[in-house]
Write a protein that holds these residues in place. Structure first.
Motif, short mmCIF file in Angstrom:
data_model
loop_
_atom_site.label_atom_id
_atom_site.label_comp_id
_atom_site.label_asym_id
_atom_site.label_seq_id
_atom_site.Cartn_x
_atom_site.Cartn_y
_atom_site.Cartn_z
N GLN A 187 -6.99 12.40 1.90
CA GLN A 187 -8.33 11.92 2.23
C GLN A 187 -8.54 10.48 1.80
O GLN A 187 -9.32 9.75 2.40
CB GLN A 187 -9.37 12.80 1.54
CG GLN A 187 -9.33 14.26 1.96
CD GLN A 187 -10.33 15.08 1.18
OE1 GLN A 187 -11.50 14.74 1.08
NE2 GLN A 187 -9.88 16.19 0.61
N VAL A 188 -7.82 10.07 0.75
CA VAL A 188 -8.02 8.73 0.18
C VAL A 188 -7.06 7.71 0.79
O VAL A 188 -7.48 6.65 1.26
CB VAL A 188 -7.85 8.77 -1.35
CG1 VAL A 188 -8.00 7.37 -1.94
CG2 VAL A 188 -8.85 9.72 -1.98
N MET A 189 -5.76 8.04 0.79
CA MET A 189 -4.75 7.03 1.11
C MET A 189 -4.54 6.84 2.61
O MET A 189 -4.31 5.71 3.06
CB MET A 189 -3.42 7.41 0.46
CG MET A 189 -3.41 7.31 -1.06
SD MET A 189 -3.92 5.69 -1.70
CE MET A 189 -2.85 4.58 -0.80
N VAL A 190 -4.57 7.92 3.38
CA VAL A 190 -4.24 7.80 4.81
C VAL A 190 -5.22 6.88 5.55
O VAL A 190 -4.79 5.98 6.27
CB VAL A 190 -4.14 9.18 5.47
CG1 VAL A 190 -3.90 9.04 6.97
CG2 VAL A 190 -3.00 9.99 4.84
N PRO A 191 -6.54 7.06 5.40
CA PRO A 191 -7.46 6.12 6.09
C PRO A 191 -7.27 4.68 5.64
O PRO A 191 -7.35 3.75 6.47
CB PRO A 191 -8.85 6.65 5.69
CG PRO A 191 -8.65 8.08 5.34
CD PRO A 191 -7.29 8.13 4.71
N LEU A 225 0.82 -1.21 0.00
CA LEU A 225 0.00 0.00 0.00
C LEU A 225 0.86 1.26 0.00
O LEU A 225 0.42 2.31 -0.47
CB LEU A 225 -0.94 0.00 1.21
CG LEU A 225 -2.25 0.79 1.04
CD1 LEU A 225 -2.98 0.35 -0.21
CD2 LEU A 225 -3.13 0.63 2.25
N ALA A 226 2.08 1.16 0.51
CA ALA A 226 3.00 2.30 0.44
C ALA A 226 3.42 2.54 -1.01
O ALA A 226 3.49 3.68 -1.48
CB ALA A 226 4.23 2.05 1.31
N ALA A 258 0.55 9.80 6.27
CA ALA A 258 0.36 11.20 5.86
C ALA A 258 1.65 11.79 5.30
O ALA A 258 1.64 12.50 4.28
CB ALA A 258 -0.12 12.03 7.06
N GLY A 259 2.78 11.49 5.95
CA GLY A 259 4.07 11.99 5.47
C GLY A 259 4.43 11.44 4.10
O GLY A 259 4.93 12.16 3.24
N MET A 316 -4.49 3.25 4.51
CA MET A 316 -3.25 2.71 5.07
C MET A 316 -3.40 2.44 6.56
O MET A 316 -2.85 1.46 7.08
CB MET A 316 -2.09 3.68 4.80
CG MET A 316 -1.71 3.79 3.33
SD MET A 316 -0.29 4.87 3.02
CE MET A 316 1.06 3.87 3.66
N GLU A 317 -4.16 3.30 7.26
CA GLU A 317 -4.42 3.05 8.68
C GLU A 317 -5.15 1.73 8.89
O GLU A 317 -4.84 0.97 9.82
CB GLU A 317 -5.24 4.20 9.26
CG GLU A 317 -4.43 5.40 9.71
CD GLU A 317 -5.26 6.35 10.54
OE1 GLU A 317 -5.11 6.34 11.79
OE2 GLU A 317 -6.08 7.10 9.95
N LYS A 318 -6.13 1.44 8.02
CA LYS A 318 -6.89 0.19 8.14
C LYS A 318 -5.99 -1.02 8.02
O LYS A 318 -6.25 -2.05 8.65
CB LYS A 318 -7.97 0.13 7.05
CG LYS A 318 -9.13 1.10 7.24
CD LYS A 318 -10.12 0.97 6.10
CE LYS A 318 -11.23 2.00 6.21
NZ LYS A 318 -12.16 1.93 5.05
N GLN A 319 -4.93 -0.91 7.21
CA GLN A 319 -4.05 -2.06 7.00
C GLN A 319 -2.87 -2.07 7.96
O GLN A 319 -1.93 -2.85 7.78
CB GLN A 319 -3.57 -2.08 5.55
CG GLN A 319 -4.70 -2.35 4.55
CD GLN A 319 -4.18 -2.87 3.23
OE1 GLN A 319 -3.04 -3.32 3.11
NE2 GLN A 319 -5.03 -2.82 2.22
#
Length: 421
Positions: free
Chosen positions: A118-122, A91-92, A135-136, A124-127
């Motif tokens: 708004q799309v990627m951070v949530p 996912l990174a 975010a960085g 990536m958090e789920k995984q």
């Protein structure tokens, strides 16, 4: 000195960076005692955003909002997942690749960071990824926005340098690919050290289905980039056409865009645009005062006494521009420095203006990810809630990797001019 101390002080107490720049300018004016500066202050602030090219920024932000609402951004992310597969840190990789695809639509680092966060951070958090790292990483993926066509900064530089817009946009393609590959290599190394989770496994049939369903969304970057490179439209006009294309794709291809949501989309776009344009206006005032204080002219004169050859000149310029980019937004920084440094680069050191344009733009973009300002980190923080300072520390290896890419681009002109020969 008083202005610098005041700027650092108000920034440390949490005053928004736009206000820091404006208030620091006021302090400088009062300390100078020049009434003409006081009268010119509001005029210079307005002049900072009084540009036809800046209209592209709200339009590109609008495109991003329509893409989100119409499921287009999600399909581009899915397309990236289909290409990457279930690898460690998948996912990174997807984050960077999706940013690369979206870069060909949005063209603005801050706008892209706002949309992709708004799309990627949530996701990536789920995984299982740390929110601050996610975010960085999105911030550094946003670097690709002003590099891969379309690029407002390259258009501005082409006007200043009097070179073909198409040449400058093409010159950004290879550097964008180079940065993407370097980020991939860094993710691979960090994935081993930090044991990043694997992305969800997909069969070959699932990947093929994803590619078929997501491919029509590529119509948007094709329309935007194709119209610019083909000379059919300037970036602002291409952004307007891209917005219409996004509506058509979202309404009739993905069938997820609801016209009833358009007022809310326009409102959100206006808010994001106001934030970005206020920062541009504040940076314009700050740049104006720097020029009034003859800071850039003094620096340019000093460079000529220090740098003895093109390579040493470019490396020295990299350091200077990186410092300037930390406190001044990209476009105002470009307008302030390019007219001073470009004649030295082309006439004294015989550097190709297109090569120098790539170096100067990437350098100023990297400044958006550098303290003490780090504008892109503040944008990501506003969207995700992650702390800007912590984001920079967690993703510091990407800052180092970006600096390495910048040095390579400075040393090897073919990395930016290769497609033009």
């Amino acid at each position: 000195m008083l202005t610098s101390i005041f700027f650092i002080a108000v920034m440390l107490v949490g005053v928004p960076i736009g206000l820091c720049l404006c208030l620091s300018g006021i302090v400088y004016i009062f300390s100078s005692g020049d009434n003409i500066l006081t009268q010119s202050y509001p005029t210079q602030m307005f002049a900072g955003v009084d540009s036809y090219g800046l209209i592209a920024i709200p339009l590109f932000i609008l495109i991003g909002e329509i893409m989100n609402s119409g499921g287009i951004t999600r399909r581009l992310v899915d397309l990236s997942m289909a290409f990457i597969g279930s690898v460690k840190g998948g996912l990174a990789y997807v984050n960077v690749l999706a940013n690369m695809l979206v870069s060909s639509i949005i063209g603005s680092a801050t706008a892209q960071v706002a949309i992709m966060s708004q799309v990627m951070v949530p996701e990536m958090e789920k995984q299982g990824y740390d929110k601050t790292f996610a975010a960085g990483l999105t911030v550094y993926g946003g670097m690709l926005g002003p590099i891969i066509p379309p690029s407002v900064m390259f258009v501005v530089f082409s006007v200043l340098a009097q070179v073909a817009v198409g040449d400058m946009l093409i010159a950004g393609i290879l550097p964008g690919v180079l940065l993407t590959l370097i980020f991939f290599a860094l993710i691979a190394a960090m994935g081993v050290v930090y044991n990043y989770p694997r992305s969800e496994h997909r069969t070959l049939r699932q990947r093929a289905s994803t590619v078929l369903s997501a491919s029509p969304t590529l119509l948007i970057p094709i329309v935007i980039v194709g119209s610019i490179l083909g000379g059919l439209a300037n970036p602002t006009e291409a952004a307007a056409v891209g917005a219409v294309s996004a509506v058509i794709v979202g309404k009739y291809v993905t069938r997820e865009f609801d016209l009833r949501t358009l007022p809310q989309i326009l409102l959100r776009s206006a808010i994001y645009s106001a934030i970005v344009l206020f920062l541009v206006a504040a940076a314009a005032v700050f740049s104006w005062l720097l020029i009034y204080g003859k800071v850039p002219q003094t620096v340019a004169a000093w460079i000529q006494t220090v740098a003895k050859d093109p390579i040493s000149f470019l490396l020295l310029v990299n350091v200077i521009l990186l410092v300037i980019g930390t406190v001044i937004d990209g476009i105002p920084g470009l307008i302030m420095t390019a007219p001073i440094l470009l004649p030295i680069a082309t006439e004294v050191y015989h550097i190709d203006p297109r090569h120098f344009g790539v170096v100067i733009v990437i350098n100023l973009v990297l400044g958006l990810m550098s303290p003490p300002v780090g504008l892109s980190f503040f944008v990501a923080s506003a969207v995700t809630g992650a702390k800007p300072g912590k984001m920079f520390l967690v993703t510091f290896p990407f800052f180092v990797a970006s600096c390495v890419a910048l040095v390579l681009l400075s040393l090897f002109p073919a990395l930016s001019l290769g497609l033009l020969k």
